[in-house]
Motif scaffolding. Structure first.
Motif, PDB file in Angstrom:
ATOM      1  N   CYS A  23       1.260   2.778   6.539  1.00 16.55           N
ATOM      2  CA  CYS A  23       0.610   1.789   5.583  1.00 16.55           C
ATOM      3  C   CYS A  23       0.945   0.415   6.094  1.00 16.55           C
ATOM      4  O   CYS A  23       0.145  -0.524   5.490  1.00 16.55           O
ATOM      5  CB  CYS A  23       1.032   2.155   4.153  1.00 16.55           C
ATOM      6  SG  CYS A  23       0.431   3.492   3.275  1.00 16.55           S
TER       7      CYS A  23
ATOM      8  N   ASP B 266       0.904  -1.159   0.083  1.00 20.85           N
ATOM      9  CA  ASP B 266       0.198   0.140   0.107  1.00 20.85           C
ATOM     10  C   ASP B 266       1.003   1.192  -0.116  1.00 20.85           C
ATOM     11  O   ASP B 266       1.958   1.283   0.668  1.00 20.85           O
ATOM     12  CB  ASP B 266      -0.881   0.078   1.360  1.00 20.85           C
ATOM     13  CG  ASP B 266      -2.001  -0.933   1.186  1.00 20.85           C
ATOM     14  OD1 ASP B 266      -2.262  -1.675   0.264  1.00 20.85           O
ATOM     15  OD2 ASP B 266      -2.368  -1.518   2.389  1.00 20.85           O
TER      16      ASP B 266
ATOM     17  N   HIS C 271      -1.139  -4.061   8.077  1.00 19.68           N
ATOM     18  CA  HIS C 271      -1.030  -5.049   6.835  1.00 19.68           C
ATOM     19  C   HIS C 271      -0.366  -4.391   5.667  1.00 19.68           C
ATOM     20  O   HIS C 271      -0.595  -3.220   5.415  1.00 19.68           O
ATOM     21  CB  HIS C 271      -2.250  -5.731   6.487  1.00 19.68           C
ATOM     22  CG  HIS C 271      -2.994  -6.404   7.219  1.00 19.68           C
ATOM     23  ND1 HIS C 271      -2.470  -7.845   7.437  1.00 19.68           N
ATOM     24  CD2 HIS C 271      -3.794  -6.335   8.359  1.00 19.68           C
ATOM     25  CE1 HIS C 271      -3.196  -8.542   8.494  1.00 19.68           C
ATOM     26  NE2 HIS C 271      -3.898  -7.491   9.132  1.00 19.68           N
ATOM     27  N   LEU C 272       0.347  -5.224   5.070  1.00 16.77           N
ATOM     28  CA  LEU C 272       1.210  -4.621   3.929  1.00 16.77           C
ATOM     29  C   LEU C 272       0.425  -4.043   2.636  1.00 16.77           C
ATOM     30  O   LEU C 272       0.614  -3.256   1.982  1.00 16.77           O
ATOM     31  CB  LEU C 272       2.374  -5.719   3.407  1.00 16.77           C
ATOM     32  CG  LEU C 272       3.403  -5.710   4.402  1.00 16.77           C
ATOM     33  CD1 LEU C 272       4.320  -7.016   4.038  1.00 16.77           C
ATOM     34  CD2 LEU C 272       4.445  -4.549   4.487  1.00 16.77           C
ATOM     35  N   ALA C 273      -0.694  -5.022   2.406  1.00 15.80           N
ATOM     36  CA  ALA C 273      -1.235  -4.889   1.258  1.00 15.80           C
ATOM     37  C   ALA C 273      -2.897  -4.874   1.447  1.00 15.80           C
ATOM     38  O   ALA C 273      -3.393  -5.309   0.601  1.00 15.80           O
ATOM     39  CB  ALA C 273      -0.941  -5.666   0.324  1.00 15.80           C
ATOM     40  N   ASP C 274      -3.456  -4.305   2.627  1.00 18.00           N
ATOM     41  CA  ASP C 274      -5.012  -4.308   2.569  1.00 18.00           C
ATOM     42  C   ASP C 274      -5.702  -2.983   2.244  1.00 18.00           C
ATOM     43  O   ASP C 274      -6.659  -2.995   2.326  1.00 18.00           O
ATOM     44  CB  ASP C 274      -5.156  -4.712   4.171  1.00 18.00           C
ATOM     45  CG  ASP C 274      -4.815  -3.515   5.082  1.00 18.00           C
ATOM     46  OD1 ASP C 274      -3.766  -2.705   4.505  1.00 18.00           O
ATOM     47  OD2 ASP C 274      -5.354  -3.556   6.226  1.00 18.00           O
ATOM     48  N   GLY C 275      -4.805  -2.167   1.573  1.00 24.10           N
ATOM     49  CA  GLY C 275      -5.458  -0.950   1.028  1.00 24.10           C
ATOM     50  C   GLY C 275      -6.005   0.040   2.275  1.00 24.10           C
ATOM     51  O   GLY C 275      -6.664   0.943   2.246  1.00 24.10           O
ATOM     52  N   THR C 276      -5.481  -0.198   3.611  1.00 17.91           N
ATOM     53  CA  THR C 276      -5.524   0.868   4.649  1.00 17.91           C
ATOM     54  C   THR C 276      -4.565   1.015   5.269  1.00 17.91           C
ATOM     55  O   THR C 276      -3.416   0.626   5.138  1.00 17.91           O
ATOM     56  CB  THR C 276      -6.442  -0.027   5.772  1.00 17.91           C
ATOM     57  OG1 THR C 276      -5.598  -0.862   6.426  1.00 17.91           O
ATOM     58  CG2 THR C 276      -7.586  -0.616   5.214  1.00 17.91           C
TER      59      THR C 276
HETATM   60 CA   LIG Z   1      -1.825  -1.458   4.716  1.00 16.28          CA
END
Ligand SMILES: [Ca+2]
Ligand SMILES: Nc1ncnc2c1ncn2[C@@H]1O[C@H](COP(=O)(O)OP(=O)(O)OP(=O)(O)O)[C@@H](O)[C@H]1O
Ligand SMILES: CCCCCCCCCCCCC/C=C/[C@@H](O)[C@H](CO)NC(=O)CCCCC
Length: 588
Positions: A395, A264, A412-417
């Motif tokens: 992020c 993200d 989280h690395l890649a949860d969009g939040t």
């Molecule tokens: Ca994130």
């Protein structure tokens, strides 16, 4: 496919005989001539094979090839515990096999190479490598040439290496030069160097897609080139948080096998213009002040952060602000759910579906608008106002050697939040407790003056009284630099919206003298008046604006990494892998 690629035969390793089997997914060898209970199988996933060479081959200290006739050597990823860090160190494993005939040897090497091609589609063939010769302890060049280049060569990767001569050279190269034929970009340096690559690649991708980076409502196009990080800086937070260790060989091996970790990215805007992108920290108050203070002590090297941290802590400052935030869906995850984003994270995998619902339909993927963040049913904008020791947005966990679980351990690395951490003004000892908990496994959010929210966007505003005071300070000289900078930036935007101009202005590494003067840190122990506004620390860069809007763009870039491997799960269940209920690292 599995049956097509299957190859099984007797092979020798040294003076011991093995039964070796290659299926589509694994290469396994088991010692024969041993009692059943003593039999040990070594199992290497094909995806983790680095290379296959004819003969008995060694690559370090220099390449040596012997007995090319009936022998072959397999190089692969071998894990070991890292001692201090949570992640695992990767090393180059090597086994030299002898075959009864040359024909069989050729069959093994051919089949292994075919399996590699079939099962590792993201392995890079050609890489663009930028080395910052001045990052960290100035060892970037040595690290690359002695530890990384021989591995790339072994894996058949060709690389075009550029040793940078000035700051932002890598960013500008990526913005302007021909990138045809490259599968990825590697930076050898620290977080600052990574940030250059990040800005270059995101900017280039949006230019080519005809998208406007300034508009926070635009859904940006994810970058197609992967980014690899060979850590060689004084702060390697992005590497640590995505790999789990700071180790050039581990990172090189992740690049070689074509691991892919989406990440993200937060875009920071001011007055309808993009200011910068961030992945690890957008921080106001304490972290902004530490950075501003540390810039004055660059000669101390990495120690400057510890020194400045102590100075800023002692100054006991707090700042007024209004924070508006758009909450993410709490049903998916929360910053206090005690989970950790590890390799293969299910929250991030599910987010890919949510973020790119029609991934085959590229038009809908890239042209949809965020419509001023309000079309989502997940939450309404919330607002809080008060005095804060610090306001941070991250992020990802932002774990680093200083703080092994990071600013937000369950991010989280890649949860969009992103996680918004608000530390309200408190007694100095309370704040020390908060800071100290970053260094242990104690929950830093379990304190009455700390709030944490999982968000998709935030806005930061100054209360009107501070705006007036800031204006007064600017007139009286103290904030002069920032006012100038802000006006200059606005003029740039008005005069020309060229991406290069914007990037030049917003990612310029050097602080101007005016900006240095505007640095808000004044020692609370010796100065009578401290300023009412702090600065923003954006991944180690000071932002020239106070009032900002940030939006998280889910999975905007991809790294050659796979997230942190849980070292407590390192075990070999190759014989009964199908029945294994633990998250197997070795036998995926
Ligand atoms: Ca994130
Ligand atoms: N040849 C160069 N000369 C001067 N600066 C450079 C050069 N190449 C890159 N830079 C800049 O140096 C900055 C710091 O680099 P890097 O992140 O690699 O090292 P670092 O030691 O971790 O940095 P920092 O000291 O800021 O923590 C980057 O922001 C980058 O823009
Ligand atoms: C009593 C013990 C107190 C210990 C406090 C430990 C707190 C550690 C938190 C670490 C957070 C790191 C966040 C990442 C920031 C990077 O994007 C940035 C660029 O490299 N680094 C800094 O700005 C460098 C800024 C460093 C700030 C400390």
């Amino acid at each position: 496919m599995e049956t097509d690629l299957r190859l099984e035969s007797s092979l020798w390793v040294g003076n011991k005989r093995y039964r070796a089997v290659l299926t589509g997914w694994h290469l396994r060898w088991t010692e024969v001539d041993k009692k059943d209970r003593d039999k040990k199988t070594i199992s290497v996933p094909v995806a983790e094979v680095v290379g296959v060479e004819e003969g008995r081959v060694e690559i370090l200290p220099q390449k040596l090839v012997e007995d090319k006739d009936k022998e072959f050597t397999v190089f692969y990823v071998k894990r070991s515990s890292s001692g201090g860090s949570f992640g695992l160190l990767w090393r180059l494993g090597r086994t030299q096999f002898s075959c009864p005939s040359r024909v069989l040897r050729d069959q093994w090497t051919k089949q292994l190479r075919t399996a590699l091609k079939t099962h590792s589609p993201l392995r890079p063939h050609r890489l663009l490598v930028f080395i910052n010769p001045f990052g960290g302890k100035r060892k970037g060049r040595k690290i690359y040439h002695s530890l990384v280049a021989p591995l790339f060569e072994l894996a058949g990767i060709s690389s075009h290496v550029i040793v940078t001569e000035w700051a932002n050279q890598a960013r500008d190269h990526l913005l302007k030069k021909d990138l045809t034929g490259f599968d990825g970009v590697v930076c050898v340096g620290g977080d600052g160097m990574f940030s250059e690559i990040l800005h270059g690649l995101i900017g280039r991708t949006q230019q080519e897609a005809g998208l406007c980076e300034n508009d926070p409502a635009v859904t940006l196009q994810p970058c197609s080139l992967h980014i690899g990080i060979i850590p060689a800086g004084s702060t390697d937070c992005v590497c640590y948080a995505t790999v789990g260790v700071i180790d050039p060989v581990t990172s090189a091996l992740h690049i070689i096998i074509g691991d892919s970790q989406p990440l993200d990215v937060c875009s920071v805007h001011h007055a309808s213009a993009l200011v910068r992108y961030s992945v690890s920290l957008v921080g106001y108050g304490f972290y902004g002040d530490v950075l501003a203070e540390s810039e004055k002590h660059r000669w101390m090297g990495p120690l400057r952060y510890d020194y400045s941290g102590a100075m800023v802590y002692l100054s006991n400052r707090s700042y007024a602000g209004i924070i508006q935030y758009l909450p993410a869906d709490p049903m998916i995850s929360t910053p206090r759910d005690k989970t950790r984003c590890l390799s293969g994270c299910s929250v991030c995998s599910r987010s890919t579906e949510r973020l790119f619902p029609h991934s085959s339909d590229s038009a809908s993927l890239y042209s949809s608008h965020f419509s001023q963040f309000s079309s989502d049913s997940e939450g309404e904008w919330q607002s809080v106002e008060g005095r804060f020791k610090c306001v941070s947005l991250t992020c990802m966990s932002s774990s680093c050697p200083r703080s092994p679980l990071g600013l937000s351990p369950s991010a989280h690395l890649a949860d969009g939040t992103g996680d918004l951490i608000l530390v309200w003004d408190t007694h100095p000892l309370g704040f020390l407790k908060f800071l100290h908990r970053h260094t242990s496994t104690q929950d830093q959010f379990d304190l009455p003056f700390v709030e944490v929210h999982r968000v998709k966007a935030i806005r930061f505003l100054l209360p009107s009284s501070d705006k007036a005071e800031e204006a007064y300070e600017e007139i009286m000289g103290q904030g002069h630099g920032r006012a100038e900078e802000e006006r200059g930036y606005q003029e740039t935007v008005n005069r020309s919206s060229s991406q290069q101009h914007l990037a030049e202005k917003s990612t310029g590494r050097e602080m101007t003298n005016e900006q240095k003067t505007a640095s808000p840190f004044l020692c609370g122990l010796c100065c009578s008046k401290s300023p009412s506004v702090s600065v923003w620390n954006c991944d180690g860069e000071i932002l020239p604006f106070t009032e900002i809007l940030c939006r998280i763009h889910g999975q905007l870039v991809r790294l050659y990494a796979r997230g942190i491997e849980d070292s407590t799960n390192i075990h070999d269940c190759s014989e009964q892998h199908d029945k294994c209920e633990r998250r197997c690292i070795l036998n995926k």
